[in-house]
Structures are given as C-alpha cells and as structure tokens.
Scaffold this active site. Structure first.
Site, PDB file in Angstrom:
ATOM      1  N   ASN A   8       0.055  -1.127   0.481  1.00  0.00           N
ATOM      2  CA  ASN A   8      -0.059   0.007  -0.308  1.00  0.00           C
ATOM      3  C   ASN A   8       1.060   1.803   0.260  1.00  0.00           C
ATOM      4  OD1 ASN A   8      -1.391   2.128   1.085  1.00  0.00           O
ATOM      5  ND2 ASN A   8      -3.324   0.741   1.472  1.00  0.00           N
ATOM      6  N   ARG A  19       4.810  18.730   0.526  1.00  0.00           N
ATOM      7  CA  ARG A  19       5.810  19.072  -0.037  1.00  0.00           C
ATOM      8  C   ARG A  19       5.670  19.983  -1.428  1.00  0.00           C
ATOM      9  NH1 ARG A  19      11.018  19.012   2.868  1.00  0.00           N
ATOM     10  NH2 ARG A  19      11.080  21.278   0.878  1.00  0.00           N
ATOM     11  N   HIS A  44      -5.587   3.303  -1.976  1.00  0.00           N
ATOM     12  CA  HIS A  44      -6.560   4.415  -1.187  1.00  0.00           C
ATOM     13  C   HIS A  44      -7.213   5.801  -1.321  1.00  0.00           C
ATOM     14  CE1 HIS A  44      -9.730   3.210   2.099  1.00  0.00           C
ATOM     15  NE2 HIS A  44     -10.187   4.016   0.901  1.00  0.00           N
ATOM     16  N   ARG A  46      -8.438   8.580  -1.126  1.00  0.00           N
ATOM     17  CA  ARG A  46     -10.198   9.410  -0.171  1.00  0.00           C
ATOM     18  C   ARG A  46     -10.805  10.296  -0.915  1.00  0.00           C
ATOM     19  NH1 ARG A  46      -7.524   6.159   2.872  1.00  0.00           N
ATOM     20  NH2 ARG A  46      -9.167   5.098   4.704  1.00  0.00           N
ATOM     21  N   GLU A  75      -8.743   0.468  -3.538  1.00  0.00           N
ATOM     22  CA  GLU A  75      -9.097   0.331  -2.491  1.00  0.00           C
ATOM     23  C   GLU A  75     -10.681   1.209  -2.396  1.00  0.00           C
ATOM     24  OE1 GLU A  75      -6.776  -1.902   0.469  1.00  0.00           O
ATOM     25  OE2 GLU A  75      -7.076   0.059   1.002  1.00  0.00           O
ATOM     26  N   THR A 105      -8.862   6.861   9.301  1.00  0.00           N
ATOM     27  CA  THR A 105      -8.744   5.237   8.420  1.00  0.00           C
ATOM     28  C   THR A 105      -9.510   3.861   8.435  1.00  0.00           C
ATOM     29  OG1 THR A 105      -6.840   3.841   8.356  1.00  0.00           O
ATOM     30  CG2 THR A 105      -8.260   4.099  10.406  1.00  0.00           C
ATOM     31  N   HIS A 196      -4.620  -4.748   7.503  1.00  0.00           N
ATOM     32  CA  HIS A 196      -4.771  -2.973   8.508  1.00  0.00           C
ATOM     33  C   HIS A 196      -3.818  -3.958   9.958  1.00  0.00           C
ATOM     34  CE1 HIS A 196      -6.150  -0.320  10.800  1.00  0.00           C
ATOM     35  NE2 HIS A 196      -6.739   0.293   8.981  1.00  0.00           N
ATOM     36  N   ASP A 197      -2.534  -2.644   9.667  1.00  0.00           N
ATOM     37  CA  ASP A 197      -1.475  -3.098  10.974  1.00  0.00           C
ATOM     38  C   ASP A 197      -0.423  -4.392  10.600  1.00  0.00           C
ATOM     39  OD1 ASP A 197      -2.341  -0.448  11.174  1.00  0.00           O
ATOM     40  OD2 ASP A 197      -3.433  -1.283  13.429  1.00  0.00           O
ATOM     41  N   GLY A 219       1.018  -1.462   4.259  1.00  0.00           N
ATOM     42  CA  GLY A 219       1.508  -0.452   4.246  1.00  0.00           C
ATOM     43  C   GLY A 219       2.563   0.817   5.040  1.00  0.00           C
ATOM     44  N   HIS A 220       1.201   1.317   5.889  1.00  0.00           N
ATOM     45  CA  HIS A 220       1.306   1.875   7.189  1.00  0.00           C
ATOM     46  C   HIS A 220       3.422   1.058   8.143  1.00  0.00           C
ATOM     47  CE1 HIS A 220       1.616   5.041  10.147  1.00  0.00           C
ATOM     48  NE2 HIS A 220       1.590   3.878  10.691  1.00  0.00           N
TER      49      HIS A 220
END
Length: 246
Positions: A8, A19, A44, A46, A75, A105, A196-197, A219-220
């Site tokens: 992700n 930036r 994803h 948004r 997503e 999120t 997720h996580d 991703g995160h």
C-alpha cells in the site's frame, strides 16, 4: 500458492503531498516494490485526496503493465466518483470498504446483511468490467457467509484487533475468530485477503494460523519499518559527506 504481498503506497503519497511536488514519487516506490518481489501495489484514494490521488490510480495501472503477473488493487468507498476512477484504471482488483468521507483510516468491515442491496449493483458493475471485487469485512462468519450474494470473489479480513492483541501478547485469544472466518470464506468459495496493521512482527504468526490467505495488503507498517531499517544508515551517509567537505 504462497500468500502474495500488495504494498500500500498511501503513506508515500501522503509524504509527497506535504511538499507540493512529486517527491517522493509514488511511481518510483511502486517500481521498487515490484522489482523486489511484491506481487502488487495498493492505493486507497479518499474523497479529499489527502494521500493517494485519482491520477495515481491511472499512473499505477500503466506501471503495473510493465510487470507481468503483478496487480493493482484500488481500495475505497464505492461512491460514483470512486467507481468512475476504478473503471477508467481497470485494476485487477477493487477492494470495497465502508469508509465515511472524512474517516482517518478504515476501522470496520461491511455489514453485508444491511448493505446487500447497495453492494450487489456495485459489484456487478465492476465484475462486468473484468475487475475482481473484494469486500473488507470483520472476522464475522455470518457476514462472510452472505458475501457471495453480492457477487464478490474475495473478502479481506480486517486485522487491527489481531495486530493490537499481538503487540500485547494476547493474540491467541482472538485468532480463533480469524481462523473461523478464513474457513467460512473458503467454504462458500471466496478468496481470502487480509490487511490493517499487519507488520514484520505479527504477519508470520497470522499466516501460520489462518490457512489459505491469498493476499496481504501492507503499507503503514512497511513504511515505518523501512524508516527504522534505513534511517541510521542514511544519517551516517550524510555525516560522512559533511565531514569529507571540511
């Protein structure tokens, strides 16, 4: 077939947007991921475009074509604007999530029982375009049993509770629910994704416990772990350049 990794890229896009120019480049990091064994990339976008943008979807769709056998997963909540972008990009997979417009999120799965009439035409439209659909779901056997009625091919298990519990050392208490959810998906003919996580510490235990996971989207944690693994090395390189200039 082993579980596939989809990277992700939202956090890369978030840093870029801060930036106002294309640095870091989402396309560059997508290429790095695919060159290093990832089976695909995920974004994803948004409604506020605060990280991934609609233009990223089109650019990544073109990039993935340079890597045969890899996939783009987009997503998002199936608003008309989102669906129009997905239909233009034609990713291999679209993961539908029940996010509110301003949500920070994703934090819950679909209530398929209540939203079945909403989801069915959306999934049909995507399927007609040749796009595989995955539904973001909690590890709830009853909800998963209803998913085939939407026409979706896969479900993605929302794994935050497992990840939090893993960090506390109590994940064994919740794993049974994920194992049951995975089995329920397979019993009704659905493919199984998860995300997720998930991170380097908890992913292995999850995949060992829950058989038949087709894909994980990460991703995160991957970006944070990359900073931790590479930050010290890059600082040393900068220090060396500074010292050499004396």
């Amino acid at each position: 077939m082993p579980t596939q990794l989809s990277v992700n890229l939202n956090k890369i896009a978030l840093i870029r947007n801060s930036r106002g120019r294309d640095y870091p480049s989402v396309l560059h990091f997508a290429r790095l991921a695919l060159e290093n064994g990832a089976a695909g990339v995920t974004i994803h976008p948004r409604p506020d475009q605060r990280h991934a943008r609609n233009a990223d979807a089109l650019a990544l769709a073109a990039l993935v074509r340079d890597f045969p056998g890899t996939e783009l997963n987009i997503e998002g909540y199936p608003s008309r604007d989102f669906l129009d972008v997905v239909l233009q990009a034609r990713p291999a997979q679209c993961t539908l999530v029940p996010d509110e417009p301003g949500q920070l999120t994703s934090d819950h799965g679909w209530n398929i029982r209540e939203r079945l009439d909403f989801l069915k035409p959306v999934v049909a439209e995507l399927n007609a375009a040749g796009i595989r659909v995955s539904l973001f779901v909690d590890p709830d056997v009853e909800q998963i049993a209803l998913a085939p009625q939407t026409g979706a091919a896969r479900v993605e298990l929302y794994t935050e509770e497992y990840a939090v519990r893993h960090g506390e050392g109590s994940h064994a208490q919740v794993l049974d629910a994920y194992v049951a959810a995975g089995k329920a998906a397979h019993q009704v003919g659905l493919g199984l994704n998860a995300g997720h996580d998930l991170n380097l510490q908890n992913l292995g235990d999850f995949l060992q416990a829950v058989p038949g996971v087709d894909e994980v989207s990460i991703g995160h944690a991957l970006v944070v772990e990359s900073l931790e693994s590479g930050f010290a090395n890059v600082v040393r390189q900068y220090v060396a350049i500074c010292h050499a200039a004396r």
